[in-house]
Structures are given as structure tokens and as C-alpha cells.
Design an enzyme around this catalytic site. Structure first.
Site, PDB file in Angstrom:
ATOM      1  N   ASP A  76       0.839  -1.161   0.082  1.00  0.00           N
ATOM      2  CA  ASP A  76      -0.225  -0.050  -0.139  1.00  0.00           C
ATOM      3  C   ASP A  76       0.773   1.372   0.151  1.00  0.00           C
ATOM      4  O   ASP A  76       1.999   1.202   0.256  1.00  0.00           O
ATOM      5  CB  ASP A  76      -1.055   0.054   1.269  1.00  0.00           C
ATOM      6  N   PRO A  77       0.429   2.420   0.015  1.00  0.00           N
ATOM      7  CA  PRO A  77       1.177   3.570  -0.182  1.00  0.00           C
ATOM      8  C   PRO A  77       1.951   3.968   0.963  1.00  0.00           C
ATOM      9  O   PRO A  77       2.948   4.451   0.848  1.00  0.00           O
ATOM     10  CB  PRO A  77      -0.005   4.876  -0.594  1.00  0.00           C
TER      11      PRO A  77
END
Length: 424
Positions: A76-77
Site C-alpha cells: 500500500d502507499p
């Protein structure tokens, strides 16, 4: 650098913080499409499209030719580290990486729970943390090693009767079955550093969840009892009967939970509306899709009751320097959620916990500092990244051929063993 041969296979890149795994794939395509290194692949793909039958050609003739790239497990980011990329026929091998062990380094920040189990979510509950010490954490870690039971985050992409869990909540419907714990294996788990209050810069998020959401999260995730010492892995399933229509507001998340365990093998980066139901969706372990990978809105529901109100939280014994944190390193098998470990470990210590940082340092035989390309190489041009990418792909192609190995250790065929050699 060779310009005549078709170069394809598998390599790894170090994903930076703040962008999705899908964006990394797009950045690779942006660099690879006009390159000399992949010009032979592009030419061969053009010829192949001209050879297909008329019906296929009508569907594909106006489609832009891009270097075929996929990734083998979403980060994920918030997360950084090893992101495996398949090029051309290398995409066929990406599902094999989902069975590889992975090594992560993560920072757990104590004293709060959020709807995403990390610092980018919204606070649902707070709990005391002054009682925590390095020794207590070390002792608690023993219960999280080996084969353990772990419950996926409620709003994961796990499917129940053909529908993802968060879709039930979004529609205000009860999940027809209980959310069961699953068996995962933690091969190694150790504390790298104890970060005492005031010695680090990690902070709880500023945003609070709505009161209604906190109340539901308190029931579903049992966070209202966090002040008492918890068993790290309750055998009782979480029920979703408390998810009422009023609570399932359609609020879009800014951060999605497609983080830490092995989630999806992503192919082709087609628009979400075209990818749905196309039979090529490899959902593993239930990570949420990123905003770019799903054009749906996700309800803001989850963990507990705090930020209860200033009056409710005023009695909690807290340090003026803020909460402590701990840096952990773990090697885990498929299906493991790092953020769930942070959540469960916080509860086991009589507090709460959220993931503040995550680095995937290894997946299979790809490891940071050894055979993973730095992301900033892409911005330096083909003269810089070209030889490195070509070398890594050629190394991949030089793996022992299937006729040079003998099936063993549970492999059903030479080709399966060949792919299993990438895992450890």
C-alpha cells in the site's frame, strides 16, 4: 546493451512511500515503452497482434501496445520495499511468488486503534500505554511466533459467498457467515528497537472517526476491553451483526489496506470497470484494492471507541512525551497481515496498537540491498536503468531449466520445482 533479443522475465524494484503498487507498474511502462531495450518485445507483440484471427483483431486493433508488466504482491502507499515485477512472459510466474515467505520490518505505535490499523486511518479508540516496557513486549512476542491464528482486518477484500466483506458493510447488510480466524505461520519475529516516549517522531493520526462508527467498531472488534490484558488470539469469531444501515456510510478511504500480506497479483492495469469479473483477478489474503484499482466507495467503519470524548479519555494515564513504539522484524508465510499483528499485539499488552511504518525487505529470493533496483534509477534514463534491468532479467532466464531438476520436496513436476526455487 543488446537491442536485438527479446528481454523478459522477473525482477524487483524498491517501491517508495506515498504511491500505489499500480502506479509503480505505470511508471515502469512509461520508462520501458519507448526504450531500446524493450523495442524487440514491442515489435514482436505488434507482429503477434497482426497474426490473430479477425474477431480478435477487431477487439485489439485499436489498443495501444504497452510492455506487458504485472506485480507479484501489493504494497500500500504507506509501505516501501520489495515489489516484484514480471515483464512479458514473466507475468505467468507472478502467482508463484504469493507462496513465498516474506520478511518485513515494521514500526508499531502504541495507545490507539484506527479504522485501517495504521497511522493513516481515523482514530476509533485510545488506551493506556505507560505500563508498557521493552521487557513486556519481548515476553508478549513469544505468543506470536510459530503457527498462530490471525483474524484478517474486517474491511479486507476477502470474499464471502462471492462478495467482499466491505461490500456487505457498504450496503448495510450482515455478513451471512462469521469472520473466522485463519492459520498463518510466523517463522521469525524479533524486536529490533524499543522507542521510548519522546525518542521518535511517530504520531497518532489527527482525524477521529464518527461516534456511531466507534460504537460499532467497539462491538465488532471488541476494543472497549483494551485496557485489560487480552489474549493475543481469541478463538471466538467476530460477528458482523452490529453493522447497521445507518453505520455503513459510503465514505471513500484515502488510504486502503492492501498492504502487508500477500494480496493480489496485478496484471495489465486495465481500468477497474473492465477488470471486474474477467477471471484474472488473483485475490490473495484479502487486501483492499487501492482507489486506482477499484472505483467503488468503501465505508468508514472499524476499530473502537475512543477518542471517546475529552471527558472519557481524560482519565487515561499517558505520557506528555507521547506513546512508545517498537520496531519489529518478522518472516512470515502467505496470508499474514502485519497490521493485524500490530493490532493484536497492542491488545495483548493491555493497550492498543497501529502500524506506523512498513518495509518489505525480502520476498522469495529478492532482497533489499542485494538484487532489487532502486526506484530513482527510472528517472536517470535508460543508460542508467537499462543495463541493470537487462542484467536482472537475464539472471532470471538463467535459472536451471526444468529438465535439469528433479521433482522433490512436494513439487509435483520439474517446472513447479523450478518456480519453487524462487521461494525460501
Amino acid at each position: 546493451m543488446s537491442k536485438a533479443k527479446i528481454v523478459e522475465g522477473v525482477f524487483a524494484i524498491d517501491k517508495p512511500k506515498g504511491i500505489t503498487s499500480a502506479q509503480v507498474v505505470r511508471d515502469l511502462q512509461h520508462a520501458f515503452n519507448p526504450s531500446n531495450l524493450f523495442a524487440p518485445w514491442m515489435a514482436a507483440e505488434k507482429v503477434e497482434r497482426q497474426r490473430v484471427n479477425a474477431n480478435q483483431r477487431n477487439r485489439r486493433k485499436n489498443k495501444r501496445i504497452d510492455v506487458k508488466i504485472g506485480h507479484g504482491g501489493t504494497l500500500d502507499p504507506l509501505a516501501t520495499g520489495v515489489l516484484i515485477a514480471g515483464i512479458g512472459n514473466g507475468t505467468k510466474h507472478l502467482p508463484n511468488f504469493l507462496g513465498c515467505t516474506k520478511t518485513y520490518e515494521a514500526v508499531l505505535l502504541f495507545g490507539a486503534a484506527t479504522d485501517t490499523y495504521d497511522v493513516q486511518g481515523r482514530i476509533l479508540s485510545r488506551a493506556p500505554y505507560n505500563q508498557l516496557t521493552r521487557e513486556k513486549v519481548e515476553k508478549a512476542l513469544k505468543d506470536f511466533r510459530g503457527t498462530i491464528m490471525q483474524r484478517p482486518p474486517l474491511y479486507s477484500a476477502l470474499r464471502v459467498q462471492g462478495k467482499r466483506l466491505y461490500e456487505y458493510a457498504r450496503e448495510g447488510k450482515e455478513v451471512p457467515v462469521e469472520i473466522q480466524e485463519r492459520t498463518v505461520t510466523v517463522e521469525e519475529l524479533e524486536m529490533l528497537d524499543w522507542l521510548s516516549p519522546g525518542s521518535h517522531e511517530y504520531k497518532w493520526p489527527a482525524k477521529e472517526a464518527e461516534r456511531e462508527e466507534k460504537e460499532i467498531a467497539s462491538k465488532v472488534l471488541q476494543l472497549d476491553n483494551a485496557s485489560a490484558t487480552q489474549e493475543p488470539r481469541s478463538s471466538e469469531p467476530v460477528l458482523t451483526s452490529s453493522l447497521t444501515p445507518n453505520a455503513s456510510k459510503e465514505l471513500k478511504r484515502k488510504n486502503m489496506m492492501d498492504d502487508d500480506n500477500e494480496e493480489e497479483v496485478e496484471f495489465g492495469l486495465k481500468p477497474a470497470s473492465k477488470r471486474r469479473g474477467n477471471g484474472r483477478e488473483y485475490l490473495m489474503s484479502g487486501a483492499l484494492q487501492t482507489p486506482e484499482e477499484a472505483d467503488i466507495e468503501i465505508p468508514q467503519l472499524n476499530p473502537s471507541e475512543h477518542a471517546q470524548t475529552a471527558q472519557d479519555s481524560s482519565h487515561l494515564p499517558v505520557s506528555e512525551k507521547g506513546p512508545p513504539a517498537v520496531k519489529l522484524r518478522m518472516t512470515v508465510t502467505s496470508g499474514f497481515y502485519v497490521r493485524s499483528l500490530c493490532h493484536d499485539l497492542g491488545k495483548a499488552l493491555g493497550s492498543l496498537g497501529i502500524m506506523a511504518e512498513l518495509v518489505r525487505t525480502r520476498q522469495g529470493d529478492f532482497e533489499l540491498g542485494k538484487n532489487v533496483m532502486a526506484y530513482d534509477q527510472l528517472s536517470k534514463g535508460e543508460d542508467t536503468w537499462g543495463p541493470e534491468v537487462e542484467g536482472m532479467l537475464e539472471h532470471w532466464q538463467r535459472r536451471p531449466s526444468s529438465d535439469q531438476v528433479t521433482p522433490a520436496d512436494g513439487a509435483s513436476s520439474p517446472s513447479e520445482l523450478k518456480d519453487n526455487q524462487i521461494c525460501r
